[in-house]
Design an enzyme around this catalytic site. Structure first.
Site, PDB file in Angstrom:
ATOM      1  N   GLU A   1     -69.829 -52.156  45.694  1.00 26.86           N
ATOM      2  CA  GLU A   1     -69.932 -51.197  46.790  1.00 26.86           C
ATOM      3  C   GLU A   1     -71.412 -50.845  46.985  1.00 26.86           C
ATOM      4  OE1 GLU A   1     -68.438 -46.627  47.871  1.00 26.86           O
ATOM      5  OE2 GLU A   1     -68.283 -47.421  45.832  1.00 26.86           O
TER       6      GLU A   1
ATOM      7  N   GLU B   1     -68.472 -37.885  52.274  1.00 28.24           N
ATOM      8  CA  GLU B   1     -67.822 -37.528  51.006  1.00 28.24           C
ATOM      9  C   GLU B   1     -68.051 -36.036  50.785  1.00 28.24           C
ATOM     10  OE1 GLU B   1     -67.879 -41.454  48.199  1.00 28.24           O
ATOM     11  OE2 GLU B   1     -69.685 -40.219  48.179  1.00 28.24           O
TER      12      GLU B   1
END
Length: 376
Positions: free
Chosen positions: A157, A240
């Protein structure tokens, strides 16, 4: 008073004309485009499609508190974000918009997964709206995997942190700085137990940017946590949040993946057989490097990027005949106007000067437009 026969016919005629006009108007309204209302999603993993090509997802997994997002034609906004989680752990969600595949849900018409070596460019643009009464990061995720998987977590990622508010930090630890896409970033590297994570943290908030996703994918390759035969499976942009988050929004998003023909002329992402000669002159505390790229294939290349990793302790201070992205660690050298064409059997030469500490060494590997080169 009853109207005369003439007046009654006239009244009926006017009424008929009026009814005809109303029917025509109704038909026009029926066939005219109807504006689509924004879609609100409160389901944990609820999704919807925007622009007929991207998926917006609520993606709440770290808390039982309610989170709702409203998808718009150009992105989404968080309308409700209850609860909070400790800032030294994982966030409570990742509401986002994406191109590609996420847990078997693929965006309409996507050409992802795509092998990195077949991608010439992957231009993307993003615009964010930020708030101050929350703890969060604004992150662009790039997912890579050895296989063209569409059903779960990938091996690597890459996170681009456009902004962060509060004491949160990326997974792992800082490993240096890099210039990617013409911007300076603090680089973090780590593993969350499921996959490797390479994060690029902006020194100050970026509200909007146009960039090439492949610039960051090549960074992962040059740092050894991905390979050119791996696949780009999805790109995602969102937030997030750890605490609150209402009002955060992606106001615009676009993503395109341009695939090239392997070995074809003028294909920056194609497979290009190549050899690199790396000549150096080193002294106590410094060095120069003269680099020659030879196209050993049978097809010309228009536009080139050579990726390599400088050994620890080395830093570039100046360069000639190339544009450099990064000055230490992972470096990408790209052509300037006068040496952009690499004919079959042709060469391009550039160089740089730098500082060094410890025992001097040369880079161990080079890749040209995503393809590994032999060393001369």
């Amino acid at each position: 008073m009853r109207p005369s026969t003439h007046h009654a016919r006239r009244a009926r005629g006017l009424l008929g004309a009026l009814l005809t006009s109303l029917v025509s108007l109704a038909a026009l309204l029926t066939t005219a485009p109807v504006a689509q209302a924004d879609t609100t999603i409160c389901e944990i993993f609820g999704t919807t499609t925007i622009q007929g090509r991207y998926v917006v997802q609520n993606n709440r997994w770290g808390t039982s508190a309610t989170q709702c997002i409203t998808a718009t034609d150009s992105g989404f906004r968080i309308t409700q974000a209850d609860g909070s989680v400790p800032t030294n752990g994982a966030p409570k969600s990742y509401p986002s918009v994406y191109n590609g595949c996420h847990y078997t849900n693929c965006s309409p018409g996507t050409n992802l997964p795509a092998q990195l070596s077949t991608i010439s460019t992957a231009p993307s643009s993003i615009s964010f709206n930020y708030v101050n009464n929350a703890v969060y990061d604004a992150a662009y995720d790039i997912w890579l995997d050895p296989t063209p998987r569409t059903d779960g977590v990938n091996r690597t990622e890459i996170m681009i942190w456009f902004n962060k508010v509060g004491s949160v930090q990326p997974i792992g630890s800082p490993v240096g700085n890099a210039n990617v896409g013409g911007r300076d970033w603090q680089v973090w590297s780590g593993n969350n137990g499921s996959n490797d994570v390479l994060s690029f943290v902006a020194p100050s908030a970026i509200t909007s940017w146009n960039f090439d996703v492949m610039d960051f994918a090549r960074q992962a390759v040059s740092r050894g946590i991905a390979q050119n035969n791996w696949y780009l499976t999805s790109v995602q942009a969102g937030f997030e949040p750890w605490q609150n988050g209402a009002g955060l929004a992606v106001t615009s998003f676009s993503s395109t993946v341009n695939k090239g023909t392997s070995g074809g002329p003028g294909t920056p992402g194609g497979s290009t057989p190549c050899t690199v000669a790396y000549g150096t002159s080193a002294w106590q505390g410094g060095f120069t490097a003269d680099v020659t790229i030879t196209n050993t294939g049978t097809s010309p290349v228009s536009g080139w990027k050579l990726a390599f990793t400088l050994p620890s302790g080395q830093q570039i201070t100046s360069a000639w005949n190339a544009n450099l992205s990064g000055s230490s660690g992972a470096v990408t050298a790209s052509n300037v106007s006068h040496n952009s064409e690499l004919a079959a059997g042709g060469r391009a030469t550039f160089g740089f000067q730098g500082t060094s500490s410890g025992t001097f060494a040369k880079p161990s590997a080079f890749s040209l437009n995503g393809t590994s080169c032999a060393t001369a």
